[in-house]
Design an enzyme around this catalytic site. Structure first.
Site, PDB file in Angstrom:
ATOM      1  CG  ASP A   6      -4.979  -6.346  -2.745  1.00  0.00           C
ATOM      2  OD1 ASP A   6      -4.992  -5.153  -2.410  1.00  0.00           O
ATOM      3  OD2 ASP A   6      -6.021  -7.001  -2.970  1.00  0.00           O
TER       4      ASP A   6
ATOM      5  CE1 TYR B 116      -6.207  -5.514 -10.788  1.00  0.00           C
ATOM      6  CE2 TYR B 116      -8.007  -3.981 -11.235  1.00  0.00           C
ATOM      7  CZ  TYR B 116      -6.802  -4.277 -10.613  1.00  0.00           C
ATOM      8  OH  TYR B 116      -6.197  -3.340  -9.819  1.00  0.00           O
TER       9      TYR B 116
ATOM     10  NE  ARG C  68      -3.341   3.433  -2.055  1.00  0.00           N
ATOM     11  CZ  ARG C  68      -2.715   3.783  -0.932  1.00  0.00           C
ATOM     12  NH1 ARG C  68      -2.234   2.867  -0.132  1.00  0.00           N
ATOM     13  NH2 ARG C  68      -2.576   5.055  -0.602  1.00  0.00           N
TER      14      ARG C  68
ATOM     15  NE  ARG D 213      -7.552 -11.071  -3.195  1.00  0.00           N
ATOM     16  CZ  ARG D 213      -6.763 -10.840  -2.150  1.00  0.00           C
ATOM     17  NH1 ARG D 213      -6.051  -9.708  -2.085  1.00  0.00           N
ATOM     18  NH2 ARG D 213      -6.667 -11.716  -1.177  1.00  0.00           N
TER      19      ARG D 213
END
Lengths: 257, 257
Positions: A51, A115, A49, A204
């Site tokens: 965000d 990431y 998934r 994050r």
């Protein structure tokens, strides 16, 4: 066989990857495009998934006929990217496609993900990076960036990352970080991190924490100690979604031999 | 004194720089922002008109009170970028500001301008470059790019560029190209060109021509001969606006001493 897609998308207009009732998602757009190209309803299974507002440079997803572990089609796999792109909006593109066995699972089969988080560090905003980076106007010095890099290195290894997630979804908070580094490239400060998996908002929260380190609010040598305390309040605020890019996804090599 | 601004903008939403009746322009937005910050109507004079959809990384413009050669304000010049940015949309940003003498003219004072044209050369589109590059799916080989670079070199010098503009606005077609080169950077092929001035669509016609050279349609050694023939039909189609960036503007040094 299923078809494995490599996809890039600008996340700005989407409520993340996965279909959900409250807004348009990338998966919905892929469902529509696969139906148009293959003439049947498909299960499009993503690697993750993401965000709302998060971007992807190489998201992976498989296509199979709905309820089946395979897809039967006369479309040659080499033509699949172009065929799907015609039916996708401009902010989503299939970059590549290949065949994988029926037992390949795009999500549970993931061995690692990487990431990149982009901080734009200049006094005024860059119009080309609005929605695509986190703008921090106050300049980080070379020493600040070096401290951020030391802090990032403290994330590496197998740890309980309870302190670096938002909420508790009941899953094990143990993850293995393979690499984590902070580098400056011109006016961009880039945080790259690879792991066997990430908790909710984990990259994050890490980025928000690194920004605090850069601002001198958290000493980099404190990271390991605070991590062991498993206390979210000892870390920085969650960085905005718009700076985050899913960059690479790794699967076992056996599927690509 | 006037205030000289360095501005970046994403041109996608604008009908170019200069105010015109048929759509929103960057100058209009600057007029509104300067009025809000300085409390008076201002003349905002740009270094160039840009076409609809063309971008700028360092556009230059001066601010003076309407009908006057100067601006009187209590706002310190160092605070002008931030003050204006608050009133500008996200796709326009003032990056820098300095004071220049009353006789400085942002347009007539330009000594040279440098543009970059971005070709995205990969089979499928890059969602992050939609509206920000010209997508040419068929890959240029290293030899193709080398031929494009040879062709670009033929533009350098003082020439009559009648053959490389769209329309004829009656102005002299002689321009001096200081540098022109084509390089590959990963999946991008970049054409950079600097000159004392450019005719209407000149960089875009040059780029369309270089693409024809890359595709083997125009031999690079033909460029000089065709240029001398002053015939537009001997050159390539006008490349789309979306790949073009105004990159740098040069003024006489005496204004910045």
């Amino acid at each position: 066989m299923k078809i494995l897609l490599k996809i890039a998308y600008v996340g700005t207009a989407y409520c993340g990857y996965q279909v959900q009732p409250n807004g348009v998602t990338v998966q919905e757009r892929l469902n529509e495009a696969t139906r148009a190209v293959f003439g049947v309803d498909c299960d499009v299974v993503g690697c993750s998934r993401t965000d709302s507002g998060v971007h992807a440079r190489a998201f992976c997803a498989t296509i199979a006929e709905k309820g089946k572990p395979y897809l039967q089609t006369t479309v040659p796999v080499a033509r699949v990217p172009r065929a799907l792109n015609v039916h996708l909006p401009d902010d989503i593109a299939v970059l590549d496609a290949c065949l994988v066995p029926d037992d390949f699972h795009a999500r549970y089969g993931v061995r690692a993900k990487e990431y990149e988080y982009v901080i734009y560090n200049a006094p005024e905003r860059d119009p080309f990076l609005v929605g695509r980076a986190w703008h921090i106007p106050k300049p980080f010095t070379d020493e600040d960036v070096a401290a951020m890099n030391v802090a990032a290195a403290a994330f590496v290894g197998e740890h309980d990352f309870s302190a670096l997630r938002d909420g508790d979804d009941g899953k094990s908070p143990v993850r293995h970080i393979y690499s984590a580094s902070v580098v400056r490239q011109g006016e961009r400060v880039l945080f790259r991190v690879a792991a066997n998996g990430f908790l909710y908002h984990m990259v994050r929260v890490m980025t928000g924490t690194l920004a605090e380190v850069g601002r001198g609010k958290i000493p980099p040598e404190e990271i390991a100690v605070r991590l062991a305390a498993c206390d979210r309040s000892l870390f920085g605020a969650t960085a905005p979604a718009q700076g985050l890019y899913l960059d690479r996804v790794f699967y076992p090599e056996k599927y690509f031999e």
